[in-house]
Design a protein around this motif. Structure first.
Motif, short mmCIF file in Angstrom:
data_model
loop_
_atom_site.label_atom_id
_atom_site.label_comp_id
_atom_site.label_asym_id
_atom_site.label_seq_id
_atom_site.Cartn_x
_atom_site.Cartn_y
_atom_site.Cartn_z
N GLY A 1 -2.70 -17.20 -10.20
CA GLY A 1 -2.95 -16.34 -9.05
C GLY A 1 -2.27 -14.99 -9.18
N GLN A 2 -1.06 -14.99 -9.71
CA GLN A 2 -0.33 -13.74 -9.89
C GLN A 2 -1.01 -12.85 -10.93
OE1 GLN A 2 3.57 -15.16 -10.93
NE2 GLN A 2 3.95 -16.01 -8.89
N TRP A 3 -1.41 -13.45 -12.03
CA TRP A 3 -2.10 -12.68 -13.06
C TRP A 3 -3.42 -12.12 -12.52
CZ3 TRP A 3 -1.86 -13.93 -18.91
CH2 TRP A 3 -0.54 -14.11 -19.31
N ALA A 4 -4.17 -12.96 -11.80
CA ALA A 4 -5.45 -12.52 -11.25
C ALA A 4 -5.27 -11.39 -10.25
CB ALA A 4 -6.18 -13.69 -10.62
N ALA A 5 -4.23 -11.49 -9.42
CA ALA A 5 -3.97 -10.44 -8.43
C ALA A 5 -3.68 -9.11 -9.13
CB ALA A 5 -2.81 -10.85 -7.53
N ARG A 6 -2.92 -9.15 -10.20
CA ARG A 6 -2.64 -7.92 -10.94
C ARG A 6 -3.93 -7.32 -11.51
NH1 ARG A 6 2.05 -8.46 -15.26
NH2 ARG A 6 1.49 -6.25 -15.46
N LEU A 7 -4.77 -8.17 -12.06
CA LEU A 7 -6.04 -7.69 -12.63
C LEU A 7 -6.96 -7.15 -11.54
CD1 LEU A 7 -6.68 -10.56 -15.19
CD2 LEU A 7 -6.10 -8.19 -15.74
N ALA A 8 -6.98 -7.82 -10.39
CA ALA A 8 -7.86 -7.40 -9.29
C ALA A 8 -7.42 -6.07 -8.70
CB ALA A 8 -7.89 -8.46 -8.20
N SER A 9 -6.17 -5.68 -8.89
CA SER A 9 -5.70 -4.40 -8.39
C SER A 9 -5.76 -3.31 -9.46
CB SER A 9 -4.25 -4.52 -7.88
OG SER A 9 -3.36 -4.82 -8.95
N GLY A 10 -6.31 -3.65 -10.60
CA GLY A 10 -6.39 -2.70 -11.71
C GLY A 10 -7.68 -1.90 -11.70
N ARG B 1 3.03 12.07 -10.10
CA ARG B 1 4.04 11.02 -10.19
C ARG B 1 3.97 10.05 -9.01
NH1 ARG B 1 9.46 14.04 -12.66
NH2 ARG B 1 8.40 14.91 -14.50
N GLU B 2 2.76 9.79 -8.56
CA GLU B 2 2.52 8.80 -7.53
C GLU B 2 2.07 7.49 -8.17
OE1 GLU B 2 0.23 10.30 -4.02
OE2 GLU B 2 0.02 12.09 -5.29
N THR B 3 2.07 6.42 -7.40
CA THR B 3 1.54 5.15 -7.87
C THR B 3 0.04 5.10 -7.56
OG1 THR B 3 3.63 4.01 -7.48
CG2 THR B 3 1.66 2.64 -7.68
N PRO B 4 -0.80 4.94 -8.56
CA PRO B 4 -2.24 4.95 -8.29
C PRO B 4 -2.71 3.72 -7.52
CG PRO B 4 -1.84 4.35 -10.58
CD PRO B 4 -0.52 4.74 -9.99
N ARG B 5 -3.73 3.91 -6.71
CA ARG B 5 -4.39 2.80 -6.01
C ARG B 5 -5.82 2.71 -6.54
NH1 ARG B 5 -4.11 2.80 0.30
NH2 ARG B 5 -5.07 0.78 -0.19
N PHE B 6 -6.03 1.75 -7.42
CA PHE B 6 -7.35 1.59 -8.01
C PHE B 6 -8.24 0.76 -7.09
CE2 PHE B 6 -4.59 1.91 -11.92
CZ PHE B 6 -4.98 3.20 -12.24
N ARG B 7 -9.49 1.16 -6.98
CA ARG B 7 -10.42 0.50 -6.06
C ARG B 7 -11.62 -0.13 -6.77
NH1 ARG B 7 -8.83 1.84 -1.00
NH2 ARG B 7 -7.49 3.70 -0.79
N GLY B 8 -11.58 -0.12 -8.10
CA GLY B 8 -12.67 -0.75 -8.83
C GLY B 8 -13.94 0.08 -8.87
N ARG B 9 -13.80 1.35 -8.67
CA ARG B 9 -14.97 2.25 -8.64
C ARG B 9 -14.83 3.35 -9.69
NH1 ARG B 9 -15.88 -1.30 -5.48
NH2 ARG B 9 -17.05 -1.22 -3.53
#
Length: 275
Positions: free
Chosen positions: A208-217, A267-275
């Motif tokens: 679940g942890q690995w999947a969550a990291r991938l899903a936020s990529g 120098r911000e943390t990106p928020r990837f949305r899968g788009r």
């Protein structure tokens, strides 16, 4: 008839569970076809950004169901329901394999979302190849992998002779396929078939942890990366470099790539949305 495959989507992670523990999750034709359908849908669904595949009970997947029909690839025992009569078995094997096990393995390999196999127990035959087709493999300490075909006098199917040499080389692949000995999770990790061996009671949480990291990529970048890595095994350097350049060109047009570059500058943390 109930199809023993459950799935749910939560926080953009699809979790697929093989749910036939009394048969070590051996795949019936219906379960095989349902998996093909799910992986095809996940690939196209923007709300799914990572997939976890696992099983219930002591088995991840014991392969094709040889007792109840033609199963997912290897022909069933003649005389059982849905099995061709003896005089037709030879002529039907190739067709059944192409439409069954090979389609399933192809659906996993071609899925545009990263797929994690959380191998909770025995993975044999088609079941082992189903795990090896996934992008990442987590194995419980009690898991084991078996190239069971030789024990039945059969040729490996479900893409095994394609997958294994690419993962561990031809000599190791032949050793596993010639002898059919059970391979422990620790030995599978040593050979490179498994990314991590996890305590049994921590497998689900780690997956679940690995999947969550991938899903936020950056989902599109991950899909193109998967395509580049997989195709590189069959490409020369010129073709691989050309594919890399083309993939980078395509990916630079995505919002996630633009977000990543912007955040690098600011120098911000990106928020990837899968788009």
């Amino acid at each position: 008839m109930r199809i023993p495959v459950r799935h749910q989507v939560s926080d953009q992670v699809a979790t697929v569970v093989l749910d036939r523990p009394e048969a070590l999750n051996a795949l019936t034709p219906g379960a095989r076809d349902r998996l093909i359908e799910l992986f095809t849908d996940f690939s196209a669904d923007p709300e799914v950004r990572a997939v976890v595949l696992t099983g219930t009970g002591r088995g991840f997947c014991a392969g094709a169901d040889l007792r109840g029909g033609t199963g997912a690839g290897t022909p069933g025992t003649p005389g059982t329901p849905d099995t061709p009569p003896p005089e037709r078995v030879v002529g039907d094997v190739s067709r059944v394999l192409r439409r069954g096990a090979q389609r399933l393995i192809g659906a996993v390999l071609d899925c545009e979302k990263p797929v994690i196999a959380a191998v909770n127990g025995t993975a044999a035959g088609l079941g082992a190849h189903l795990a090896f087709a996934c992008d990442l493999v987590l194995a419980a300490e009690s898991a084991r992998f078996i190239e069971v075909f030789v024990r039945r006098g059969l040729v490996p199917d479900a893409g095994g002779a394609y997958l294994l040499p690419r993962l561990i080389g031809p000599r190791r692949a032949k050793e596993l396929m010639f002898f059919g000995d059970a391979l422990s999770a620790a030995d599978a990790e040593r050979l490179g078939l498994v990314n991590r061996v996890i305590a049994d009671d921590e497998l689900a949480a780690t997956a679940g942890q690995w999947a969550a990291r991938l899903a936020s990529g950056p989902t599109r970048a991950l899909a193109l990366t998967k395509q580049l890595v997989d195709s590189s095994l069959e490409s020369d350097r010129a073709a691989a470099f050309a594919a890399e350049a083309a993939a980078q060109e395509l990916n630079m047009a995505t919002r996630d790539a633009q977000e990543g570059i912007r955040c690098f500058v600011t120098r911000e943390t990106p928020r990837f949305r899968g788009r």
